[in-house]
Design a protein around this motif. Structure first.
Motif, PDB file in Angstrom:
ATOM      1  N   ASP A  21       0.730  -1.128  -0.146  1.00  0.00           N
ATOM      2  CA  ASP A  21       0.050  -0.098  -0.016  1.00  0.00           C
ATOM      3  C   ASP A  21       1.013   1.160  -0.028  1.00  0.00           C
ATOM      4  O   ASP A  21       1.915   1.150   0.130  1.00  0.00           O
ATOM      5  N   ILE A  22       0.271   2.444  -0.027  1.00  0.00           N
ATOM      6  CA  ILE A  22       1.087   3.671   0.026  1.00  0.00           C
ATOM      7  C   ILE A  22       1.781   3.878   1.219  1.00  0.00           C
ATOM      8  O   ILE A  22       1.291   3.283   2.389  1.00  0.00           O
ATOM      9  N   VAL A  23       2.542   4.672   1.424  1.00  0.00           N
ATOM     10  CA  VAL A  23       3.247   5.527   2.475  1.00  0.00           C
ATOM     11  C   VAL A  23       2.618   6.473   2.940  1.00  0.00           C
ATOM     12  O   VAL A  23       2.147   7.475   2.144  1.00  0.00           O
ATOM     13  N   SER A  24       2.086   6.712   4.093  1.00  0.00           N
ATOM     14  CA  SER A  24       1.473   7.686   4.761  1.00  0.00           C
ATOM     15  C   SER A  24       2.237   9.113   4.718  1.00  0.00           C
ATOM     16  O   SER A  24       3.235   9.021   4.560  1.00  0.00           O
ATOM     17  N   LYS A  25       1.467  10.263   4.500  1.00  0.00           N
ATOM     18  CA  LYS A  25       2.163  11.420   4.204  1.00  0.00           C
ATOM     19  C   LYS A  25       3.226  11.741   5.205  1.00  0.00           C
ATOM     20  O   LYS A  25       4.183  12.379   5.369  1.00  0.00           O
ATOM     21  N   GLU A  26       2.734  11.222   6.599  1.00  0.00           N
ATOM     22  CA  GLU A  26       3.398  11.525   7.788  1.00  0.00           C
ATOM     23  C   GLU A  26       4.774  10.904   7.843  1.00  0.00           C
ATOM     24  O   GLU A  26       5.862  11.333   8.411  1.00  0.00           O
ATOM     25  N   ALA A  27       4.773   9.867   7.088  1.00  0.00           N
ATOM     26  CA  ALA A  27       5.923   8.807   7.023  1.00  0.00           C
ATOM     27  C   ALA A  27       6.902   9.138   5.905  1.00  0.00           C
ATOM     28  O   ALA A  27       7.629   8.314   5.486  1.00  0.00           O
ATOM     29  N   ALA A  28       6.549   9.994   4.815  1.00  0.00           N
ATOM     30  CA  ALA A  28       7.217  10.082   3.636  1.00  0.00           C
ATOM     31  C   ALA A  28       8.780  10.406   3.700  1.00  0.00           C
ATOM     32  O   ALA A  28       9.373   9.413   3.051  1.00  0.00           O
ATOM     33  N   GLU A  29       9.178  10.975   4.772  1.00  0.00           N
ATOM     34  CA  GLU A  29      10.389  11.256   4.665  1.00  0.00           C
ATOM     35  C   GLU A  29      11.408  10.245   5.909  1.00  0.00           C
ATOM     36  O   GLU A  29      12.206  10.461   5.932  1.00  0.00           O
ATOM     37  N   ALA A  30      10.395   9.447   6.480  1.00  0.00           N
ATOM     38  CA  ALA A  30      10.923   8.601   7.536  1.00  0.00           C
ATOM     39  C   ALA A  30      11.763   7.427   7.075  1.00  0.00           C
ATOM     40  O   ALA A  30      11.614   6.915   5.845  1.00  0.00           O
ATOM     41  N   LYS A  31      12.609   6.924   7.662  1.00  0.00           N
ATOM     42  CA  LYS A  31      13.520   6.003   7.247  1.00  0.00           C
ATOM     43  C   LYS A  31      12.927   4.561   7.940  1.00  0.00           C
ATOM     44  O   LYS A  31      13.471   3.412   7.353  1.00  0.00           O
ATOM     45  N   ASP A  32      12.403   4.633   9.074  1.00  0.00           N
ATOM     46  CA  ASP A  32      11.988   3.480   9.840  1.00  0.00           C
ATOM     47  C   ASP A  32      10.887   2.804   8.967  1.00  0.00           C
ATOM     48  O   ASP A  32       9.816   3.320   8.596  1.00  0.00           O
ATOM     49  N   LEU A  33      11.017   1.580   8.606  1.00  0.00           N
ATOM     50  CA  LEU A  33      10.090   0.477   7.898  1.00  0.00           C
ATOM     51  C   LEU A  33       8.802   0.550   8.480  1.00  0.00           C
ATOM     52  O   LEU A  33       7.555   0.506   7.835  1.00  0.00           O
ATOM     53  N   ARG A  34       8.705   0.430   9.729  1.00  0.00           N
ATOM     54  CA  ARG A  34       7.366   0.331  10.704  1.00  0.00           C
ATOM     55  C   ARG A  34       6.492   1.539  10.215  1.00  0.00           C
ATOM     56  O   ARG A  34       5.345   1.341  10.145  1.00  0.00           O
ATOM     57  N   ALA A  35       7.064   2.788  10.440  1.00  0.00           N
ATOM     58  CA  ALA A  35       6.433   3.913  10.159  1.00  0.00           C
ATOM     59  C   ALA A  35       5.898   3.880   8.697  1.00  0.00           C
ATOM     60  O   ALA A  35       4.842   4.183   8.270  1.00  0.00           O
ATOM     61  N   ARG A  36       6.857   3.610   7.804  1.00  0.00           N
ATOM     62  CA  ARG A  36       6.486   3.495   6.248  1.00  0.00           C
ATOM     63  C   ARG A  36       5.485   2.505   5.894  1.00  0.00           C
ATOM     64  O   ARG A  36       4.677   2.765   5.041  1.00  0.00           O
ATOM     65  N   ASN A  37       5.283   1.553   6.686  1.00  0.00           N
ATOM     66  CA  ASN A  37       4.484   0.429   6.404  1.00  0.00           C
ATOM     67  C   ASN A  37       3.227   0.327   7.367  1.00  0.00           C
ATOM     68  O   ASN A  37       2.546  -0.518   7.439  1.00  0.00           O
ATOM     69  N   LYS A  38       2.856   1.537   7.890  1.00  0.00           N
ATOM     70  CA  LYS A  38       1.998   1.806   8.930  1.00  0.00           C
ATOM     71  C   LYS A  38       0.567   1.307   8.406  1.00  0.00           C
ATOM     72  O   LYS A  38      -0.227   0.509   8.854  1.00  0.00           O
ATOM     73  N   ILE A  39       0.256   1.934   7.312  1.00  0.00           N
ATOM     74  CA  ILE A  39      -1.074   1.812   6.510  1.00  0.00           C
ATOM     75  C   ILE A  39      -1.394   0.238   6.314  1.00  0.00           C
ATOM     76  O   ILE A  39      -2.377  -0.328   6.483  1.00  0.00           O
ATOM     77  N   VAL A  40      -0.455  -0.386   5.554  1.00  0.00           N
ATOM     78  CA  VAL A  40      -0.519  -1.819   5.226  1.00  0.00           C
ATOM     79  C   VAL A  40      -0.710  -2.743   6.388  1.00  0.00           C
ATOM     80  O   VAL A  40      -1.470  -3.560   6.497  1.00  0.00           O
ATOM     81  N   ASN A  41       0.293  -2.413   7.397  1.00  0.00           N
ATOM     82  CA  ASN A  41       0.157  -3.132   8.544  1.00  0.00           C
ATOM     83  C   ASN A  41      -0.943  -3.092   9.504  1.00  0.00           C
ATOM     84  O   ASN A  41      -1.676  -4.190  10.009  1.00  0.00           O
ATOM     85  N   ASP A  42      -1.578  -1.881   9.634  1.00  0.00           N
ATOM     86  CA  ASP A  42      -2.865  -1.735  10.112  1.00  0.00           C
ATOM     87  C   ASP A  42      -3.948  -2.187   9.388  1.00  0.00           C
ATOM     88  O   ASP A  42      -4.970  -2.706  10.213  1.00  0.00           O
ATOM     89  N   SER A  43      -4.128  -2.201   8.253  1.00  0.00           N
ATOM     90  CA  SER A  43      -5.047  -2.967   7.318  1.00  0.00           C
ATOM     91  C   SER A  43      -5.336  -4.432   7.654  1.00  0.00           C
ATOM     92  O   SER A  43      -6.025  -4.995   7.653  1.00  0.00           O
ATOM     93  N   LEU A  44      -3.994  -4.861   7.475  1.00  0.00           N
ATOM     94  CA  LEU A  44      -3.955  -6.482   7.623  1.00  0.00           C
ATOM     95  C   LEU A  44      -4.424  -6.823   8.957  1.00  0.00           C
ATOM     96  O   LEU A  44      -4.920  -7.921   9.175  1.00  0.00           O
ATOM     97  N   SER A  45      -3.772  -6.096   9.981  1.00  0.00           N
ATOM     98  CA  SER A  45      -4.517  -6.292  11.353  1.00  0.00           C
ATOM     99  C   SER A  45      -5.706  -6.263  11.643  1.00  0.00           C
ATOM    100  O   SER A  45      -6.368  -7.017  12.336  1.00  0.00           O
TER     101      SER A  45
END
Length: 94
Positions: free
Chosen positions: A35-59
């Protein structure tokens, strides 16, 4: 000619995409759910933050009733990611 599907990529982890990923994992297919990277995490290096949308949806899909998975161990077949970081995985698919 018989063909065997070994891996699938599901693009979009919303209500439908996350459940499709669970069903493929349930029949033994390796799944890449993106899925997409959230706007808040666009510049983040942390994969957990960058994958928040997909991980939350799967959960959310797993916790839904009825759950799209019969056994929790099939979740090992699902790898989550985002379009920005995982595009080479899609393009390089066999």
């Amino acid at each position: 000619m018989k063909r065997t599907i070994k891996k699938v990529a599901v693009l979009g982890s919303g209500v439908m995409g996350s459940r499709i990923a669970c069903h493929f994992a349930g029949i033994g297919v390796q799944v890449l759910l993106l899925d997409i990277v959230s706007k808040e995490a666009a510049e983040a290096k942390d994969l957990r933050a960058r994958n928040k949308i997909v991980n939350d949806s799967l959960s959310a899909a797993i916790k839904s009733n009825p759950s799209p998975v019969y056994q929790k161990d099939v979740l090992k077949k699902i790898t989550t990611g985002n379009f920005d970081d995982n595009m080479q995985d899609i393009v390089g698919c066999d």
